[in-house]
Design a protein around this motif. Sequence first.
Motif, mmCIF file in Angstrom:
data_model
loop_
_atom_site.group_PDB
_atom_site.id
_atom_site.type_symbol
_atom_site.label_atom_id
_atom_site.label_comp_id
_atom_site.label_asym_id
_atom_site.label_seq_id
_atom_site.Cartn_x
_atom_site.Cartn_y
_atom_site.Cartn_z
ATOM 1 N N GLY A 289 -4.072 17.678 -16.192
ATOM 2 C CA GLY A 289 -4.972 17.021 -16.212
ATOM 3 C C GLY A 289 -4.162 15.837 -17.640
ATOM 4 O O GLY A 289 -4.126 15.685 -18.744
ATOM 5 N N LEU A 290 -4.052 14.317 -16.721
ATOM 6 C CA LEU A 290 -3.438 13.220 -17.419
ATOM 7 C C LEU A 290 -4.567 11.878 -17.271
ATOM 8 O O LEU A 290 -4.495 11.568 -15.525
ATOM 9 N N ILE B 230 -1.268 15.863 -13.720
ATOM 10 C CA ILE B 230 -2.041 15.390 -12.866
ATOM 11 C C ILE B 230 -2.860 14.320 -12.635
ATOM 12 O O ILE B 230 -3.512 14.283 -14.337
ATOM 13 N N VAL B 231 -1.788 12.965 -12.549
ATOM 14 C CA VAL B 231 -3.211 11.516 -12.740
ATOM 15 C C VAL B 231 -4.427 11.815 -11.625
ATOM 16 O O VAL B 231 -4.242 11.296 -10.732
ATOM 17 N N GLU B 232 -5.331 11.051 -12.359
ATOM 18 C CA GLU B 232 -6.645 11.034 -11.311
ATOM 19 C C GLU B 232 -7.292 10.269 -11.664
ATOM 20 O O GLU B 232 -8.078 10.788 -13.439
ATOM 21 N N HIS B 233 -8.604 9.641 -11.355
ATOM 22 C CA HIS B 233 -9.333 8.767 -11.985
ATOM 23 C C HIS B 233 -10.587 9.856 -11.309
ATOM 24 O O HIS B 233 -11.947 9.310 -11.606
ATOM 25 N N ASP B 234 -10.328 10.069 -10.420
ATOM 26 C CA ASP B 234 -11.867 11.097 -9.711
ATOM 27 C C ASP B 234 -12.211 11.897 -11.184
ATOM 28 O O ASP B 234 -11.629 13.369 -10.832
ATOM 29 N N MET B 235 -13.427 11.908 -11.870
ATOM 30 C CA MET B 235 -12.915 12.865 -12.602
ATOM 31 C C MET B 235 -13.977 14.545 -12.215
ATOM 32 O O MET B 235 -13.533 15.572 -13.279
ATOM 33 N N ALA C 296 -3.180 2.626 -19.351
ATOM 34 C CA ALA C 296 -3.443 3.229 -20.753
ATOM 35 C C ALA C 296 -1.727 4.255 -20.858
ATOM 36 O O ALA C 296 -1.329 4.516 -21.513
ATOM 37 N N GLY C 297 -0.825 4.265 -19.682
ATOM 38 C CA GLY C 297 0.761 4.453 -19.306
ATOM 39 C C GLY C 297 0.742 5.660 -18.316
ATOM 40 O O GLY C 297 1.774 6.074 -18.794
ATOM 41 N N LYS C 298 -0.317 5.795 -17.693
ATOM 42 C CA LYS C 298 -0.224 7.340 -16.980
ATOM 43 C C LYS C 298 0.719 7.304 -15.948
ATOM 44 O O LYS C 298 1.655 8.041 -16.219
ATOM 45 N N SER C 299 0.458 6.354 -15.187
ATOM 46 C CA SER C 299 1.701 6.421 -14.291
ATOM 47 C C SER C 299 3.209 5.972 -14.919
ATOM 48 O O SER C 299 4.038 6.748 -14.097
ATOM 49 N N VAL D 265 7.180 22.528 -10.710
ATOM 50 C CA VAL D 265 6.703 21.532 -11.755
ATOM 51 C C VAL D 265 6.510 20.042 -10.219
ATOM 52 O O VAL D 265 7.435 20.078 -10.009
ATOM 53 N N LEU D 266 5.009 20.347 -10.063
ATOM 54 C CA LEU D 266 4.874 19.468 -9.154
ATOM 55 C C LEU D 266 3.936 17.634 -10.716
ATOM 56 O O LEU D 266 2.951 17.904 -11.155
ATOM 57 N N LEU D 267 4.713 16.609 -10.040
ATOM 58 C CA LEU D 267 4.040 15.584 -11.225
ATOM 59 C C LEU D 267 2.778 15.006 -10.008
ATOM 60 O O LEU D 267 3.315 14.171 -8.542
ATOM 61 N N LEU D 268 1.478 14.971 -9.947
ATOM 62 C CA LEU D 268 0.992 13.614 -8.780
ATOM 63 C C LEU D 268 -0.123 12.651 -9.892
ATOM 64 O O LEU D 268 -0.622 13.489 -10.517
ATOM 65 N N ASP D 269 0.515 11.610 -8.877
ATOM 66 C CA ASP D 269 0.023 10.610 -9.284
ATOM 67 C C ASP D 269 -1.574 9.985 -8.353
ATOM 68 O O ASP D 269 -0.983 9.678 -7.054
ATOM 69 N N GLU D 270 -2.311 9.948 -8.794
ATOM 70 C CA GLU D 270 -3.744 10.298 -8.331
ATOM 71 C C GLU D 270 -3.085 10.599 -6.556
ATOM 72 O O GLU D 270 -4.323 9.650 -5.729
#
Length: 235
Positions: free
Chosen positions: A34-35, A187-192, A41-44, A152-157
């Motif tokens: 998780g990111l 994975i970048v995600e705001h849903d905690m 903050a620099g996530k995306s 490797v899979l990068l997921l942005d929200e």
Amino acid sequence: MSISLEGRGLHRSFGGFKALDGVDIAVEAGQIRGLIGPNGAGKSTLIDVLSGRADNWGGQIYLRGEEVTGLKVHERRRRGLARSFQRTNIFPALAVGTQLTVAARALGNEGLDDVVEALSLGHLLDRPAQQISYGDQRRLDLALALVGRPEVLLLDEPAAGLTVEESLQLAAILRDLVKKWGVTVLIVEHDMEVIFSICDRITVLHLGKVLVDDLPDAIKTNPEVISAYLGSQAP
């Protein structure tokens, strides 16, 4: 455990603003990392740098121990690094099946059955993407990233705009894919709820730097993380 994806000393600035300020990250093979962090903050930016969609940045990137720092997006994709986007990267007027087929041919791989089955898209293949639900469009976007079975899979929200039920379904799909295919996920995600339900480890960014990198249970109770980001979001 081997490292699938690593970034060393990553930095990127916009004028005088340091979006990334010496970020180091190493994601183990088969891990869901998780990111998280507050807006800005620099996530995306980190996802853009890792995937090759950024310019004017510095540092080194390694994929399975091989340096890919100078490679373009499609070159990293062919080496097994794929990503999804905050906004779905689909073609509204094209049929779902057509989009998947075109993506597969571009990668020299037409074996789509596993991807279609994993994302439950079989009944939608003949429908234009603009005529399917937003949740289904999100799954199509994920399917397009999974074509060719990347390592490797990068997921942005990926859960942005989804209902709670849809978000949890997506989380279950991701966990299942990691188990079945051995794919590594950042994975970048705001849903905690999604983050804490599927991630093996979590990296927290703040002001372009790594604030902390730890196991989910430790992240939940870390006072620095709570102060900088989680607050009342902590499950």
